[in-house]
Motif scaffolding. Structure first.
Motif, PDB file in Angstrom:
ATOM      1  N   ILE A   1       0.838  -1.193   0.000  1.00  0.00           N
ATOM      2  CA  ILE A   1       0.000   0.000   0.000  1.00  0.00           C
ATOM      3  C   ILE A   1       0.882   1.256   0.000  1.00  0.00           C
ATOM      4  O   ILE A   1       0.447   2.327  -0.359  1.00  0.00           O
ATOM      5  N   SER A   2       2.150   1.079   0.344  1.00  0.00           N
ATOM      6  CA  SER A   2       3.094   2.205   0.365  1.00  0.00           C
ATOM      7  C   SER A   2       3.965   2.154  -0.885  1.00  0.00           C
ATOM      8  O   SER A   2       3.915   1.189  -1.647  1.00  0.00           O
ATOM      9  N   ASN A   3       4.791   3.180  -1.082  1.00  0.00           N
ATOM     10  CA  ASN A   3       5.705   3.153  -2.226  1.00  0.00           C
ATOM     11  C   ASN A   3       6.683   1.998  -2.122  1.00  0.00           C
ATOM     12  O   ASN A   3       6.901   1.259  -3.072  1.00  0.00           O
TER      13      ASN A   3
ATOM     14  N   GLY B   1       6.300  -0.674  -0.362  1.00  0.00           N
ATOM     15  CA  GLY B   1       5.549  -1.926  -0.443  1.00  0.00           C
ATOM     16  C   GLY B   1       5.224  -2.276  -1.893  1.00  0.00           C
ATOM     17  O   GLY B   1       5.232  -3.446  -2.285  1.00  0.00           O
TER      18      GLY B   1
END
Lengths: 472, 472
Positions: A243-245, A247
């Motif tokens: 969900i993160s960069n 990730g």
């Protein structure tokens, strides 16, 4: 409808390609797990020399097996998979699970091309592929497993794009009392994908709660529809990995998935009444809450806090999590006054157990009265007092009250959660007390959470799920 | 300067009023704890008949004790405290700790008036009061304690308005390797208050990290100044109890405190570079991080994720917590390529350990190279693989790598945190492995967190504290 994948969970026989007698090899663990779980059909070890594994006769190829083979687990190297597919085609195998990895996820073009060629050949032969790069199927009622997990079947179904995360979930949550209907680690999902599995679990009569760990989606609109349909029928809890960069980069090298936009995901999950979680801890907590709890009728919580500081923290945590810490209503106050001393008015919600001695009231009486009141939808009670006892005898005394709460929970028609720290303790007799309390909680259908924060969060989200479902 | 309260932690002798030979009574536990911790001065049990307790000669009153008495612990009922104060006055007692409760916190006017009268008489006699309604002092270096806690002194100082919360913190965090300089449960704080204790711990040379649980403040501006001064000298972590509406009600009935406005608190803590936490779990995590970790030079983290899914979750959790998951820099890539196979480029940050076999690289080599790079400020490594082993032998194999990480941590000049699930396991041999790993982590100065989320949150806030302190 939706049960098209049923064959995957009901093979009559299973062959393990790459089966080995070396206990350190995955090709050994697959055979061991099937034997351990008592898979009722034949299991055929396949390896180059046709060697016996764990007392089972081996074969040099799938085609060599004299009986029908429905399901093949591949633990051979990537370079040997095309031949294996051809071999499976000869035997009219229905499902091929590729534990085998090092395909598109490596970032190498030739590995990605090999993956596609495997898919094409399997499709031509009518073979459905699970994976590659995944642990496979756990279906305890049918004796299917890829590791030694609990043999006891339950009602929680899981799809997971990560095998390691699924292992952790199955192991840790089994200890906390969750029992699973079916769980599938499905890796790169070149054929059987998230939509197939979600539709299946939504329709599956063995499954009443669904959990998922998903890194990327192959089937945009179909999956979005499947989310809505599933969550309308059963509680559905999803962790979106990547969900993160950072990730997003990590999912590419893990399962070659396109992570997708965070905002699109969050909106889709929210609109579908899916319980979105950020990590495995929360995923497990929600599955536990949904498995055990009667649907909450609202967010008003009655709390037994234990001591004063814990009562304060319970109030803060519950309110922060969206629960309403409902004050004691006047009609209950009157009952307290009738039964208690002049200190009865001191008692409030959360109940501070340390002030009760001498008031003429005790925590069980108070909780029983609150349980009957229409002002409370659920209860969270604390039992984390392990550290207040120096020896088994004083611990047994301290545990009387949590035991009484668990007995009460069995009679209640409202959900109750117990808060009890489960950190490994210094003394074995402490660990044994924890284990005993855990067994009883499972028996009574009470979820145990290791902190107030986690109990409050899970119970609040559980109530929100049922509220949204009702108003849809 | 700031050490005015030193006498509280260095009494020459202690009398326990209400001392009892009944092991279930608090008046027994106080005597037991002092003996257990080896308090070097005399301990005098006081009770109506002057009975012996745990082999110590008893007296009927403090005044009857023939030697000087510096410190008195009161475990007598509230109605007997005024006489006790008079008795203490005769002996020129310096500190009176009132475990005794049921004063202003009951909400009864007469109880609140009694509390004030106790304060007036004590002040006239020059006696400083701790409490009422509190557990008291834990000062292991001096053999002072109110329960059997760890005897080993350390560098973390704590002030807590709740005794139960302090017990939990001391118990759970001792197991996780935190050692305490001084800890004080101070209850209603009618005399010695939060500002006195905070100023003391800030000045105390035995204390290098401060933790606090505070429900209300008696000394607004002075306390705000103490916050700024303390946080400028040492990491200061505070949980404000009663931050919600329900929590505000709960603190009134717990310690008769005025909770104060949430916004005022949050602003004050932020402006003072205090690490504000919402619960005991986070308070413990931060004290652990600060006790063990070298100050981080920034927020760029190198991660060993374990498996693929855990690597993804590690990336998400770290980035969500404000850490930067720094990609492998080109000069390191070149080193990887020199040492590794064509798959070396597949390796990224977080390191997915499951892809390494056959790449010519292993996790220790990679971490050692990353540790030397100026691009990384800290490391978070995962060892939560307990569930992947069926027996002690295979578990020992799985634990080789976490052990190697811990050895490496001892040589690093950057902080490292280990992630390892510490839920009580099914088999005792698993619990023993956890305990052994915990011992080694303590020895090497590595904090262990039970989840990635908690490790990421604590390490990020730790780095932020040092960054803010530097730029002030």
């Amino acid at each position: 409808m939706g049960l098209e994948l049923d064959f995957l969970f009901h093979p009559r026989s299973i062959a393990v390609a790459g089966a080995s007698s070396d206990p350190q090899k995955r090709g050994h663990a697959y055979v061991d797990a099937l034997l351990h779980h008592g898979f009722p059909g034949p299991v055929y070890p396949i390896n180059p020399k046709g060697e016996e594994v764990l007392g089972l006769r081996g074969y040099t190829s799938v085609a060599e097996v004299p009986e029908p083979v429905d399901y093949v687990i591949s633990s051979v190297p990537a370079s040997a998979v095309l031949d294996l597919v051809d071999d499976c085609a000869k035997k009219s195998v229905r499902s091929l699970h590729l534990f085998t990895a090092r395909f598109s996820e490596t970032g190498h073009a030739d590995a990605a091309e090999l993956e596609q060629e495997i898919l094409r050949r399997a499709q031509r032969a009518g073979i459905r592929l699970l994976g590659p790069n995944c642990m496979g199927v756990y279906h305890p009622a049918k004796g299917m497993s890829y590791m030694r997990f609990s043999k006891e079947p339950g009602s929680v179904g899981v799809l997971s794009q990560s095998g390691g995360n699924l292992n952790e979930l199955l192991y840790v949550m089994s200890m906390r009392g969750v029992r699973f209907s079916k769980a599938v680690s499905y890796g790169n999902a070149i054929d059987i994908n998230e939509a197939d599995l979600l539709e299946y679990l939504a329709a599956d009569p063995e499954t009443s709660v669904i959990g998922g760990y998903i890194e990327g989606v192959k089937t945009g609109p179909r999956f979005m529809q499947a989310l809505r349909d599933a969550a309308a029928r059963k509680p559905l809890v999803l962790q979106k990995g990547g969900i993160s960069n950072a990730g997003t980069r990590a999912v590419a090298s893990h399962t070659a998935s396109l992570a997708g936009s965070r905002q699109v995901w969050e909106t889709a999950l929210q609109q579908s009444n899916v319980v979105a979680v950020e990590n495995l801890e929360d995923l497990g907590d929600m599955l536990l809450a949904f498995q055990f709890c009667k649907p909450a009728s609202g967010h008003r919580v009655g709390i037994y806090g234990g001591g004063g500081g814990r009562s304060v923290e319970s109030a803060d945590s519950c309110e922060n999590a969206g629960l309403t810490v409902e004050p004691i209503p006047e009609e209950l106050r009157r009952e307290f006054r009738q039964r208690g001393s002049e200190l009865a008015d001191w008692v409030s919600n959360p109940i501070d157990g340390s002030i009760l001695p001498g008031t003429g009231l005790d925590q069980e009486t108070i909780l029983r009265l609150m349980a009957k009141s229409p002002n409370y939808d659920m209860f969270i009670v604390s039992a984390s007092e392990l550290w207040n006892a120096d020896n088994p005898k004083s611990l047994a005394r301290l545990m009387r009250s949590p035991h009484a709460f668990l007995d009460m929970a069995g009679e209640l028609d409202k959900p109750m959660a117990l808060v009890m720290n489960d950190t490994v303790a210094e003394h074995q007799w402490q660990n044994e007390f924890l284990a005993e309390m855990r067994r009883k909680a499972v028996e009574k259908g009470v979820p145990i959470f290791p902190s107030i924060r986690r109990a409050a969060k899970a119970m609040s989200r559980m109530a929100t799920y049922y509220k949204n479902r009702e108003t849809e």
